[in-house]
Scaffold this motif. Structure first.
Motif, PDB file in Angstrom:
ATOM      1  N   LYS A   1       6.947   1.048   0.320  1.00 54.26           N
ATOM      2  CA  LYS A   1       8.246   0.973   1.000  1.00 54.26           C
ATOM      3  C   LYS A   1       8.768  -0.462   0.913  1.00 54.26           C
ATOM      4  CE  LYS A   1       6.931   2.710   5.063  1.00 54.26           C
ATOM      5  NZ  LYS A   1       7.009   3.130   6.477  1.00 54.26           N
TER       6      LYS A   1
ATOM      7  N   ARG B   1      -4.887   7.255   1.736  1.00 51.58           N
ATOM      8  CA  ARG B   1      -4.108   6.413   0.819  1.00 51.58           C
ATOM      9  C   ARG B   1      -3.857   5.017   1.371  1.00 51.58           C
ATOM     10  NH1 ARG B   1      -0.705  11.240   0.330  1.00 51.58           N
ATOM     11  NH2 ARG B   1      -0.899  12.113  -1.748  1.00 51.58           N
ATOM     12  N   THR B   2      -4.055   4.829   2.672  1.00 46.67           N
ATOM     13  CA  THR B   2      -3.673   3.535   3.273  1.00 46.67           C
ATOM     14  C   THR B   2      -4.809   2.922   4.104  1.00 46.67           C
ATOM     15  OG1 THR B   2      -2.663   4.770   5.096  1.00 46.67           O
ATOM     16  CG2 THR B   2      -1.192   4.046   3.342  1.00 46.67           C
TER      17      THR B   2
ATOM     18  N   ILE C   1       5.102   7.737  -3.736  1.00 48.53           N
ATOM     19  CA  ILE C   1       3.708   7.405  -3.451  1.00 48.53           C
ATOM     20  C   ILE C   1       2.798   7.676  -4.657  1.00 48.53           C
ATOM     21  CG2 ILE C   1       3.226   9.649  -2.322  1.00 48.53           C
ATOM     22  CD1 ILE C   1       1.746   6.258  -1.222  1.00 48.53           C
TER      23      ILE C   1
ATOM     24  N   GLU D   1       0.809  -1.233   0.000  1.00 47.20           N
ATOM     25  CA  GLU D   1       0.000   0.000   0.000  1.00 47.20           C
ATOM     26  C   GLU D   1       0.840   1.280   0.000  1.00 47.20           C
ATOM     27  OE1 GLU D   1      -3.061   0.368   3.051  1.00 47.20           O
ATOM     28  OE2 GLU D   1      -4.569   0.725   1.510  1.00 47.20           O
ATOM     29  N   THR D   2       2.085   1.203   0.520  1.00 48.07           N
ATOM     30  CA  THR D   2       2.918   2.425   0.564  1.00 48.07           C
ATOM     31  C   THR D   2       4.079   2.386  -0.423  1.00 48.07           C
ATOM     32  OG1 THR D   2       4.463   1.544   2.195  1.00 48.07           O
ATOM     33  CG2 THR D   2       2.526   2.715   3.049  1.00 48.07           C
TER      34      THR D   2
ATOM     35  N   PHE E   1       0.377   9.003   5.374  1.00 43.59           N
ATOM     36  CA  PHE E   1       0.475   7.802   4.535  1.00 43.59           C
ATOM     37  C   PHE E   1       1.771   7.030   4.743  1.00 43.59           C
ATOM     38  CE2 PHE E   1       3.032  10.533   1.771  1.00 43.59           C
ATOM     39  CZ  PHE E   1       3.970   9.644   1.291  1.00 43.59           C
ATOM     40  N   ASN E   2       2.856   7.738   5.135  1.00 44.26           N
ATOM     41  CA  ASN E   2       4.175   7.099   5.031  1.00 44.26           C
ATOM     42  C   ASN E   2       4.496   6.162   6.192  1.00 44.26           C
ATOM     43  OD1 ASN E   2       4.378   9.327   6.750  1.00 44.26           O
ATOM     44  ND2 ASN E   2       6.570   9.498   6.379  1.00 44.26           N
TER      45      ASN E   2
ATOM     46  N   PRO F   1       1.883   3.999   7.873  1.00 44.54           N
ATOM     47  CA  PRO F   1       0.442   3.759   7.936  1.00 44.54           C
ATOM     48  C   PRO F   1      -0.003   2.957   9.148  1.00 44.54           C
ATOM     49  CG  PRO F   1       1.459   2.271   6.361  1.00 44.54           C
ATOM     50  CD  PRO F   1       2.539   3.230   6.798  1.00 44.54           C
TER      51      PRO F   1
ATOM     52  N   CYS G   1      -4.193  -1.008   5.257  1.00 43.89           N
ATOM     53  CA  CYS G   1      -3.320  -1.207   6.428  1.00 43.89           C
ATOM     54  C   CYS G   1      -4.119  -0.927   7.696  1.00 43.89           C
ATOM     55  CB  CYS G   1      -2.126  -0.249   6.375  1.00 43.89           C
ATOM     56  SG  CYS G   1      -0.898  -0.719   5.153  1.00 43.89           S
TER      57      CYS G   1
ATOM     58  N   THR H   1      13.141   4.495   2.334  1.00 41.93           N
ATOM     59  CA  THR H   1      11.719   4.847   2.161  1.00 41.93           C
ATOM     60  C   THR H   1      11.553   5.858   1.017  1.00 41.93           C
ATOM     61  OG1 THR H   1      11.757   4.811   4.586  1.00 41.93           O
ATOM     62  CG2 THR H   1       9.618   5.104   3.581  1.00 41.93           C
TER      63      THR H   1
END
Ligand code: NAD
Length: 510
Positions: free
Chosen positions: A105, A189-190, A341, A102-103, A161-162, A164, A193, A293
């Motif tokens: 990373k 955005r997440t 993202i 979802e992110t 978002f970063n 989550p 999660c 990240t």
């Protein structure tokens, strides 16, 4: 790839035994959040936003349970967090993968984020038996003064978002163990999660005796859901993580209501690389802090001030490292940098680099990669910008992997450059000189909330209080005594004698 990834999401939810979100067929289009993976830009799921009426109803449920939860002994609250931590341990691989999907990373960092949740649960269990107050000497004879800590009330958590899951968990574990009911508004955005980790907490609370599931609520939505949370009169504390612009709005909305705020906002973090530094160590630390990240951490290293005597050779080594970093699918073990993202993040990065070029700065990297393989995604080569002065563009937080490099001559000049940013989150110095290290960490040094020596600006542990000053908002979360922010301080004086002596020797007799 969309169907494959959607199937992977369905598998993760099945494995967690958490209900999958409603699909498009079950909710009207404009009330949906579209969860897209940055890996290829495809749709992972459509998730229904929480309707306003349900938000209202959930606050009523939280309010109805708040008193009982506050009265439930703290070690028993801790026991529930222990059980939640065990579930998170059991499902670490699936949850880590979901964070990655979802992110964007890399998997190592997705797993690390879940580990942070586990760590804060352990911390909260210990804390549940250590919510200590103190006894204070009274100036009045036969009087005792004591300070105790009591639950604060319903806490609202807004997250970015970063991170989550971890940032919410820092707040949730501590707020719950302190006896507060809780509502969470994650980034739009997440949502997956959020559904996954809140679903696991919910199960633990529902299985308890009595059923505590009504002490935690999840609201899915955009910033209007966040505004509703901030403005709701029954939510007494707002812990908000995100951009400085968001934090300003939240602070202004909370001030007239005298709501307590914990603000964890943007960062524009710097490192000083001194002449005596171990350059092998500094290189590895700078690389992780700047490109990890994909430059999308609040603690990402964005500015490096390098002593002029080592500037050229160190920059040459940085360029080599930057050129050889593997950028790609964040699920692949060799990948160190995943995608940005979204397209807006890519555009912001390009605008910042164009501004640097217009100033005559030398830019290396920054180009889009893998466009043919992933046309809907935004992969970039991390960028280095060589400059000889700190320009306005460097004082902005551009949420992308750009590292500005600038030489310095004197330590105090570099400290001033570090402190010139309006943000005050994290900072680091690389040196083998005790004088330089101590000066940087002293009141004459960095003005940030995090001040590191011989390690990078990112990667904090949960045991310390996390947060920063100035435009970073001043909040502190996670370890140390940050728990006190989630509690009401009570000062009680007890007169155990027969007389009534007044403080300050005041006489007031009939
Ligand atoms: P963002 O500010 O766009 O959104 C963060 C959250 O705030 C989202 O849930 C959003 O819906 C909500 N929101 C936005 N406006 C709001 C308002 N007026 N009222 C209530 N809620 C509102 O941030 P983002 O793009 O998701 O995340 C990136 C930013 O977050 C960066 O600036 C980064 O530095 C910061 N961040 C800070 C920390 C920290 O601990 N200091 C940690 C992670 C991220």
């Amino acid at each position: 790839m969309s169907q494959l990834l959607q199937a992977q999401v369905a598998e993760i939810f099945a494995c967690l035994d958490v209900a999958l979100p409603p699909t498009e067929a079950e909710a009207p289009g404009d009330s949906l959040l579209h969860s897209r993976t940055p890996i290829d830009g495809s749709l992972l799921a459509c998730v229904a936003q929480t309707p306003r009426a349900e938000m209202e109803a959930s606050v009523r449920r939280l309010a109805a349970r708040q008193r009982d939860w506050a009265a439930w002994p703290a070690p028993r609250r801790g026991e529930l967090l222990r059980r939640w931590g065990l579930l998170l341990r059991e499902h670490k691989p699936e949850l880590g993968l979901l964070v990655t999907l979802e992110t964007g990373k890399i998997l190592q960092e997705g797993l690390g984020e879940v580990q942070e949740m586990i760590d804060i649960c352990d911390y909260a269990v210990g804390l549940s038996r250590q919510l200590f107050g103190r006894v204070i000497a009274s100036e009045r004879p036969e009087h005792k003064m004591r300070e105790s800590w009591q639950p604060y009330g319903i806490c609202g958590v807004i997250s970015a978002f970063n991170f989550p899951v971890a940032v919410w968990a820092w707040n949730a574990a501590i707020a719950l163990v302190c006896g507060n009911a809780l509502v969470w508004k994650p980034s739009h955005r997440t949502p997956l999660c959020a559904l996954a980790v809140h679903g696991l907490l919910h199960r633990v609370l529902a299985d308890a005796e009595p059923d505590w599931s009504a002490v935690s609520a999840l609201w899915l939505g955009h910033s209007d859901a966040g505004r509703f949370l901030v403005e709701h009169p029954d939510i007494r504390l707002v812990s908000a993580t995100g951009s400085t612009a968001m934090g300003r709005e939240v602070a202004l909305a909370c001030a007239p209501r005298f709501k307590r705020t914990i603000l964890e906002l943007g960062g524009n973090n710097a490192a000083l690389v001194c002449a005596s530094a171990d350059l092998d160590l500094a290189l590895r630390a700078v690389l992780f802090a700047a490109v990890g990240t994909a430059g999308q951490r609040c603690t990402t290293l964005r500015r490096a001030f390098i002593h002029e005597s080592i500037y050229q050779p160190f920059v040459a080594r940085l360029k080599q490292a930057w050129a050889s970093v593997t950028v790609g699918d964040p699920r692949a073990p060799a990948t160190l940098v995943g995608p940005l993202i979204d397209g807006a993040a890519f555009d912001a990065m390009q605008r910042a680099l164009d501004e640097c070029r217009a100033l005559g700065n030398r830019v290396s990297g920054g180009e889009r990669l893998l466009q043919q393989d992933f046309p809907g995604a935004h992969y970039v080569r991390p960028a280095l910008v060589e400059t000889d002065a700190q320009h306005a563009v460097m004082l902005r937080e551009t949420f992308a992997p750009i590292l500005y490099l600038c030489p310095f001559r004197e330590l105090d000049e570099a400290i001033a450059l570090n402190n010139a940013a309006s943000h005050g989150l994290s900072s680091a110095i690389f040196t083998d000189s005790l004088h330089e290290a101590e000066r940087f960490t002293s009141e004459q040094g960095s003005d940030c909330g995090i001040v590191n020596v011989n390690l990078g600006t990112s990667g904090a542990e949960i045991g310390g209080a996390f947060g920063g000053e100035k435009d970073t908002g001043g909040g502190r979360e996670s370890g140390s005594d940050a728990w006190k922010s989630y509690m009401r301080r009570v000062t009680s004086t007890v007169n155990w004698g027969q007389g009534l002596p007044l403080a300050q020797g005041i006489r007031f007799e009939l």
